[in-house]
Scaffold this active site. Structure first.
Site, mmCIF file in Angstrom:
data_model
loop_
_atom_site.group_PDB
_atom_site.id
_atom_site.type_symbol
_atom_site.label_atom_id
_atom_site.label_comp_id
_atom_site.label_asym_id
_atom_site.label_seq_id
_atom_site.Cartn_x
_atom_site.Cartn_y
_atom_site.Cartn_z
ATOM 1 N N LYS A 35 -12.349 -1.682 8.087
ATOM 2 C CA LYS A 35 -11.458 -2.492 8.749
ATOM 3 C C LYS A 35 -12.079 -2.475 10.389
ATOM 4 O O LYS A 35 -12.824 -3.029 10.891
ATOM 5 C CB LYS A 35 -10.236 -2.599 8.521
ATOM 6 C CG LYS A 35 -9.783 -2.820 7.053
ATOM 7 C CD LYS A 35 -8.399 -2.436 6.788
ATOM 8 C CE LYS A 35 -8.105 -2.425 5.213
ATOM 9 N NZ LYS A 35 -8.372 -3.247 4.362
ATOM 10 N N ASP A 59 -0.855 6.317 6.789
ATOM 11 C CA ASP A 59 -2.003 5.253 6.343
ATOM 12 C C ASP A 59 -2.241 4.258 7.753
ATOM 13 O O ASP A 59 -1.190 3.545 7.698
ATOM 14 C CB ASP A 59 -1.664 4.965 4.977
ATOM 15 C CG ASP A 59 -2.744 3.955 4.596
ATOM 16 O OD1 ASP A 59 -3.811 3.685 5.401
ATOM 17 O OD2 ASP A 59 -2.621 3.262 3.496
ATOM 18 N N TRP A 86 0.724 -1.311 0.272
ATOM 19 C CA TRP A 86 -0.012 0.055 -0.089
ATOM 20 C C TRP A 86 0.715 1.337 0.114
ATOM 21 O O TRP A 86 0.460 2.184 -0.663
ATOM 22 C CB TRP A 86 -1.023 0.037 1.172
ATOM 23 C CG TRP A 86 -2.126 -1.139 0.920
ATOM 24 C CD1 TRP A 86 -2.217 -2.201 1.636
ATOM 25 C CD2 TRP A 86 -3.104 -1.082 -0.017
ATOM 26 N NE1 TRP A 86 -3.599 -2.905 1.004
ATOM 27 C CE2 TRP A 86 -3.931 -2.214 0.033
ATOM 28 C CE3 TRP A 86 -3.582 -0.069 -1.067
ATOM 29 C CZ2 TRP A 86 -4.983 -2.340 -0.961
ATOM 30 C CZ3 TRP A 86 -4.512 -0.355 -2.109
ATOM 31 C CH2 TRP A 86 -5.228 -1.487 -1.842
#
Ligand code: PMP
Length: 360
Positions: A197, A173, A104
Site C-alpha cells: 500500500k 497493524d 483485519w
C-alpha cells in the site's frame, strides 16, 4: 500537472508513484552498474546489503525510529504477522488482548487464538455502529504480553485516531496507514505493515520492534520466523524478496523527496477532506462511518442501490478512474487514496462524482 490520465484506486496492491515506475524501467536491465537486473543480483552482495541498510536508514529517518527498536523486512505480508506476533511474543506470558473494530483485527484475533489465552474487545457497540469506542484501562489486562490493534481498517474504511491507555506493549497493524501521518513510535512495542500500500509491492512486511520484546518467543517458533534471529541476520536469514525490498527503497526515497511524512500528511488530509465533503454535501452518496472514525486512506461510500453502483463503476472506468469497487465483504464503493495517489486523481474523482450525481 502530470500527464497521468488513469488513476488506480485499488486497496492493495495499490498505485505506485509515477516517478518510481519510471526509475524501475530506466534501471531494469542494469541495476547499480552491475550489468544485470536487480532481480538477478545476489542478496549477499555488497550492493544489495547496502540497499537493505539504506532502506532501514531512510525508514528510521522518516518515522523517527529510536535506536532501541529493530527494523525488519520479512517475507509474507501482513497476515503472516498474525501468527508471527503471537509466536514471538507469547513465550513468557501466554496472554494478549485484541481490540477489534473491523475485518483485519478480527482475522488477526482468530489466528492468534491458536497460540494462547487471547481476549477480544469489541470496539463497536453493534454491527450497525460505525463509531470506535476505546476500552477503559481497567478492563485491559496489565499483565498481557501485548495489546494488539489495527490502526486503519482497509475494508471498513475506519481509522483509529487515539490509542488506548494500557500497561501492555501495543502491537499495531499499520498496513494501510503507515507513513501517511506522523506517529510517535515510542508509544508502540511493535509496528508491522505489509508493503503493497504505502511501501511498494506485495510479498514483504516491515516490522519495527522494541529490543526488550525480542526475548520472549515461543519454543516452537521456526528460526526463519523468529524476530530475534532475523534481527541478528539483518533480515537476510535466507534469500529475501529482493525486488520488493528494492521497490520499498524507491518509495522511501520518493517520500523523502516529497518532504517526508509531515508534508504527505497535509496532502493526505486535503485529499480525504475533498472526498468526504463531496459525499456529505450530496444526498446521493452515503458514508456511514462516524466522522471521528473515518479513514483518510480508504474512503468507502454507497449509492442508493446496487444497479446504480454498477453503473457508477462502469462509467468511472471509462474516465480512467479504476478499481473503485468495495471489498466483497462490504460491497459499495471504496476509493483507496494512499500516499502515491496524486491529488489530481482525487480531484478527477470528485468531478466525476458530481457529474454522475447530476445525470442520475
Ligand atoms: N491488515 C490490513 C490492515 C490490511 O489492509 C491487509 C491487506 N489488505 C492485511 C492485514 C493482510 O495483508 P497481506 O495480504 O499482505 O497478508
Amino acid at each position: 500537472m502530470s500527464k497521468q490520465t488513469k488513476f488506480n484506486f485499488a486497496a492493495g496492491p495499490a498505485t505506485l508513484p509515477h516517478e518510481v515506475h519510471e526509475q524501475i524501467i530506466s534501471e531494469w536491465l542494469d541495476w547499480n552498474n552491475m550489468q544485470v537486473p536487480l532481480v538477478e543480483v545476489g542478496h549477499r552482495t555488497e550492493q544489495f546489503t547496502n540497499l537493505m541498510a539504506e532502506n532501514e536508514k531512510l525508514l528510521r529517518e522518516l518515522m523517527i525510529i529510536p535506536d532501541n527498536y529493530r527494523v525488519l523486512f520479512l517475507h509474507g505480508g501482513a497476515q503472516m504477522q498474525f501468527s508471527l506476533v503471537p509466536m514471538n511474543l507469547l513465550g513468557k506470558n501466554n496472554a494478549a488482548d485484541y481490540l477489534i473494530y473491523g475485518h483485519w483485527a478480527k482475522t488477526a484475533f482468530n489466528e492468534a487464538q491458536r497460540y494462547g489465552n487471547i481476549k477480544a474487545f469489541n470496539m463497536r457497540s453493534s454491527t450497525e455502529s460505525y463509531e470506535i469506542i476505546l476500552p477503559n484501562e481497567n478492563e485491559l489486562n496489565p499483565q498481557a504480553a501485548y495489546l494488539h490493534l489495527c490502526t486503519n481498517e482497509t475494508i471498513d474504511g475506519m481509522q483509529l485516531k487515539n490509542l488506548p491507555k494500557t500497561k501492555a506493549p501495543i502491537v499495531a497493524d499499520m498496513s494501510s496507514d503507515i507513513l501517511s501521518k506522523k506517529i510517535d513510535v515510542t508509544q508502540y512495542g511493535l509496528i508491522y505493515a505489509c508493503t503493497q500500500k504505502n511501501l511498494g509491492v506485495s510479498g514483504l512486511a516491515i516490522i519495527i520492534v522494541r529490543d526488550d520484546l525480542l526475548n520472549q518467543a515461543m519454543e516452537l517458533t521456526p528460526s526463519i520466523l523468529n524476530y530475534k534471529k532475523q534481527a541478528e541476520a539483518k533480515s537476510l536469514y535466507n534469500t529475501s524478496n529482493t525486488f520488493a525490498c528494492y521497490v520499498t527503497g524507491l518509495i522511501l526515497q520518493w517520500l523523502k523527496n516529497q518532504g517526508g511524512v509531515e508534508a504527505i500528511e497535509k496532502i493526505n488530509l486535503r485529499k480525504a477532506q475533498k472526498l468526504y465533503a463531496c459525499i456529505d454535501q450530496s444526498h446521493f452518496y452515503h458514508n456511514k462511518i462516524a466522522p471521528s472514525a473515518r479513514s483518510i486512506m480508504n474512503v468507502t461510500f454507497n449509492l442508493a442501490n446496487k444497479e446504480l453502483e454498477e453503473k457508477f463503476l462502469q462509467e468511472a472506468k471509462g474516465y480512467g478512474l479504476l478499481y473503485l469497487r468495495g471489498h466483497k465483504v462490504s460491497g459499495g464503493i471504496r476509493a483507496s487514496i494512499y500516499n502515491a495517489m496524486p491529488e489530481e486523481g482525487v480531484d478527477k474523482l470528485v468531478g466525476f462524482m458530481q457529474q454522475f450525481e447530476n445525470q442520475n
